[in-house]
Design a protein around this motif. Structure first.
Motif, PDB file in Angstrom:
ATOM      1  N   ALA A 179      11.378  35.526  20.375  1.00 49.20           N
ATOM      2  CA  ALA A 179      10.162  36.039  21.013  1.00 49.20           C
ATOM      3  C   ALA A 179       9.433  36.952  20.042  1.00 49.20           C
ATOM      4  O   ALA A 179      10.021  37.463  19.084  1.00 49.20           O
ATOM      5  CB  ALA A 179      10.507  36.806  22.282  1.00 49.20           C
ATOM      6  N   VAL A 187      15.932  39.332  24.820  1.00 47.92           N
ATOM      7  CA  VAL A 187      16.091  38.345  23.753  1.00 47.92           C
ATOM      8  C   VAL A 187      17.566  38.313  23.400  1.00 47.92           C
ATOM      9  O   VAL A 187      18.176  39.364  23.161  1.00 47.92           O
ATOM     10  CB  VAL A 187      15.259  38.706  22.502  1.00 47.92           C
TER      11      VAL A 187
ATOM     12  N   GLN B  60      15.572  50.023  27.106  1.00 52.11           N
ATOM     13  CA  GLN B  60      15.803  48.824  26.288  1.00 52.11           C
ATOM     14  C   GLN B  60      15.204  49.009  24.897  1.00 52.11           C
ATOM     15  O   GLN B  60      14.144  49.619  24.749  1.00 52.11           O
ATOM     16  CB  GLN B  60      15.157  47.604  26.957  1.00 52.11           C
ATOM     17  N   ILE B  74      11.397  39.437  17.215  1.00 53.19           N
ATOM     18  CA  ILE B  74      12.511  40.100  17.906  1.00 53.19           C
ATOM     19  C   ILE B  74      13.759  39.242  17.758  1.00 53.19           C
ATOM     20  O   ILE B  74      13.753  38.053  18.098  1.00 53.19           O
ATOM     21  CB  ILE B  74      12.200  40.314  19.395  1.00 53.19           C
ATOM     22  N   ILE B  75      14.804  39.833  17.247  1.00 50.12           N
ATOM     23  CA  ILE B  75      16.067  39.108  17.051  1.00 50.12           C
ATOM     24  C   ILE B  75      16.915  39.181  18.313  1.00 50.12           C
ATOM     25  O   ILE B  75      17.505  38.196  18.741  1.00 50.12           O
ATOM     26  CB  ILE B  75      16.831  39.683  15.843  1.00 50.12           C
ATOM     27  N   GLU B  76      16.978  40.360  18.883  1.00 47.51           N
ATOM     28  CA  GLU B  76      17.660  40.502  20.165  1.00 47.51           C
ATOM     29  C   GLU B  76      17.228  41.803  20.819  1.00 47.51           C
ATOM     30  O   GLU B  76      16.682  42.692  20.153  1.00 47.51           O
ATOM     31  CB  GLU B  76      19.183  40.443  20.032  1.00 47.51           C
ATOM     32  N   THR B  77      17.459  41.886  22.094  1.00 44.26           N
ATOM     33  CA  THR B  77      17.209  43.132  22.803  1.00 44.26           C
ATOM     34  C   THR B  77      18.544  43.702  23.259  1.00 44.26           C
ATOM     35  O   THR B  77      19.499  42.957  23.521  1.00 44.26           O
ATOM     36  CB  THR B  77      16.285  42.919  24.018  1.00 44.26           C
ATOM     37  N   LEU B  78      18.589  45.016  23.354  1.00 48.47           N
ATOM     38  CA  LEU B  78      19.805  45.702  23.789  1.00 48.47           C
ATOM     39  C   LEU B  78      19.418  46.694  24.869  1.00 48.47           C
ATOM     40  O   LEU B  78      18.308  47.240  24.854  1.00 48.47           O
ATOM     41  CB  LEU B  78      20.456  46.435  22.611  1.00 48.47           C
ATOM     42  N   GLY B  79      20.332  46.927  25.783  1.00 51.22           N
ATOM     43  CA  GLY B  79      20.020  47.824  26.888  1.00 51.22           C
ATOM     44  C   GLY B  79      21.184  48.713  27.258  1.00 51.22           C
ATOM     45  O   GLY B  79      22.126  48.905  26.468  1.00 51.22           O
ATOM     46  N   ASP B  82      24.892  49.114  25.846  1.00 46.12           N
ATOM     47  CA  ASP B  82      25.024  48.549  24.503  1.00 46.12           C
ATOM     48  C   ASP B  82      25.050  49.657  23.461  1.00 46.12           C
ATOM     49  O   ASP B  82      24.709  50.816  23.741  1.00 46.12           O
ATOM     50  CB  ASP B  82      23.854  47.603  24.195  1.00 46.12           C
ATOM     51  N   ARG B 100      13.306  49.211  17.831  1.00 43.78           N
ATOM     52  CA  ARG B 100      12.149  49.832  18.494  1.00 43.78           C
ATOM     53  C   ARG B 100      12.418  49.953  19.992  1.00 43.78           C
ATOM     54  O   ARG B 100      12.939  49.021  20.616  1.00 43.78           O
ATOM     55  CB  ARG B 100      10.914  48.953  18.256  1.00 43.78           C
ATOM     56  N   GLY B 143      26.852  35.503  19.011  1.00 44.94           N
ATOM     57  CA  GLY B 143      25.583  35.288  19.705  1.00 44.94           C
ATOM     58  C   GLY B 143      24.493  34.834  18.752  1.00 44.94           C
ATOM     59  O   GLY B 143      23.723  33.918  19.049  1.00 44.94           O
ATOM     60  N   GLN B 147      22.253  31.397  18.754  1.00 47.06           N
ATOM     61  CA  GLN B 147      20.785  31.385  18.728  1.00 47.06           C
ATOM     62  C   GLN B 147      20.272  30.500  17.591  1.00 47.06           C
ATOM     63  O   GLN B 147      19.296  29.783  17.745  1.00 47.06           O
ATOM     64  CB  GLN B 147      20.248  32.800  18.555  1.00 47.06           C
TER      65      GLN B 147
END
Lengths: 278, 165
Positions: A179, A187, B60, B74-79, B82, B100, B143, B147
């Motif tokens: 994305a 993502v 996030q 964006i490679i991945e999101t973390l929340g 994490d 970010r 992961g 991807q």
């Protein structure tokens, strides 16, 4: 008896009543028998669809099993037959044999949490199970939908997913593989969503549908979170031709995927998933 | 604002350090701080010294990379639950991606230099922290590899359902 069940090898003509383009290469078509006849199916079953003059392919039913007025299929145009189906227009006729195969055991999850995990267009075969669950929502504890797509633009049934997310009785979480910053959601791989979901692992039934590699990883993750393997179900795919266990094209170890599946209990097929020769 | 001496229970509650021995946790607390980032703020920038890692308590973040002439990818999101940042533990201690905040983010940050010093002098702490980071890194690597496969694309490597639903 269903409209297409008189002779399982003879396609019954169904007319296309509505077509909705979901993605550039994916359409959903609503069809009904040319001669009025009831058609019933269970969530998870598939039909053999014929594009006359081109060929026949197995396509999961993606509509509501409680709606007897139409049969809904979602197809992605990448092969000769699916491209021919993609070119059809309202009013034209397709051949239908079916429904075939084993269903999602939705009613076995009554009283428990129900988790649906889908990847890509694997959401289409799972959607009937969700319709069934929503029709009997009070019989479940939590109902959870986890969906992984390639990019935000590749999300199937996007408007419907947005409606589902707005429901207070449904937990929906979505992730994409890629994305740009305009995407405000998750993502990453769909397995990441499992650890964030709230469910009781000792009272959860999980249905998984998507590419086989994705399903293997999801099933492993679900089992790792404490869901018993006999409560995880996967929808498998092999080269199905007859649809009713006669021709053997879809033989997978001791199973015919068209007849013994496509929905299998994970504990019964886990050993087969690691055999590369079959 | 949570005072530093109150961070112990917060660290205990976070999945990344859950179950850690009390004595080791006390060593961690000495290098920890409570921080918040507004949406749009960067926790780390690619190429800059990696002095910290973060346990995400709320919000996030996006792990992303800048691409010349186009929007960042964006490679991945973390929340929540994490951890982000492992360059502090790998020489040359420079961040390899931007991180970010995509919403208001609350974290426990750890001073990497402080913690490296404690890990060098206390091998039990070093082993414990390394074990937890390696487990997390292996999970992230798996992961990332999935991807890379582009499983949902319409190519021959995908399942037939991906080609004909």
């Amino acid at each position: 008896m269903t409209a297409a069940a008189a002779d399982p090898m003879v396609p019954v003509p169904f007319r296309i009543h509505k077509i909705r383009r979901e993605l550039p290469d994916t359409v959903t078509m609503e069809i009904a028998p040319c001669s009025p006849a009831p058609f019933t199916f269970a969530a998870g079953q598939f039909n053999m669809l014929t594009a006359f003059g081109v060929g026949e392919i197995p396509i999961s039913i993606s509509g509501d099993p409680g709606d007897g007025t139409k049969v809904v299929h979602t197809t992605r145009a990448v092969g000769a037959v699916s491209r021919a189906l993609d070119r059809l227009t309202v009013g034209q006729v397709v051949g239908v044999r079916g429904p075939f195969g084993t269903p999602w055991p939705v009613e076995d999850a009554f009283g428990h949490d129900l988790m649906l995990v889908a990847g890509g267009v694997g959401l289409a075969p799972l959607r009937p199970a969700l319709y069934h669950a929503l029709a009997e929502r009070r019989r479940f504890s939590r109902v959870i939908v986890l969906y992984g797509a390639r990019t935000p633009k590749d999300m199937l049934f996007r408007r419907e997913i947005e409606r589902w997310r707005g429901r207070f009785d449904l937990d929906v979480d979505v992730t994409v593989d890629r994305a740009d910053p305009s995407w405000q959601g998750n993502v990453g791989v769909v397995t990441k969503l499992i650890s964030r979901a709230r469910f009781d692992p000792y009272a959860t039934m999980a249905f998984v549908c998507g590419p086989e590699i994705m399903m293997r990883h999801v099933a492993t993750a679900l089992a790792g979170h404490g869901i018993a393997e006999d409560r995880i179900h996967l929808s498998m795919e092999r080269n199905m031709k007859c649809g009713c266990g006669l021709c053997g094209h879809c033989q997978w170890g001791p199973h015919f995927v068209c007849k013994d599946g496509p929905v299998f209990r994970y504990d019964r097929i886990r050993p087969l998933l690691s055999i590369r020769e079959i | 604002m949570v005072a530093q001496h109150d961070l112990g229970p917060v660290i205990d509650d976070h999945p990344f350090f859950r179950g850690i021995d009390g004595k080791l946790r006390a060593l961690l607390v000495g290098c920890a701080a409570n921080e918040r980032f507004d949406a749009g703020a960067f926790l780390t920038r690619e190429g800059e010294p990696a002095n910290k890692f973060y346990l995400i308590r709320a919000g996030q973040v996006a792990v992303e990379i800048d691409a010349p002439g186009r929007r960042p990818i964006i490679i991945e999101t973390l929340g929540e639950g994490d951890v982000t940042g492992w360059s502090w533990i790998v020489e040359p201690y420079r961040s390899t991606f931007d991180v970010r905040a995509t919403s208001l983010v609350r974290v426990i940050s750890f001073d990497g230099k402080c913690l490296r010093g404690k890990m060098d002098t206390d091998p039990a702490l070093g082993y414990e922290v390394m074990q937890r980071f390696v487990r997390m890194m292996a999970h992230r690597l798996a992961g990332a590899r999935l991807q890379l496969l582009d499983l949902y694309g319409p190519h021959p490597g995908a399942g037939r359902r991906e080609r004909e639903a």
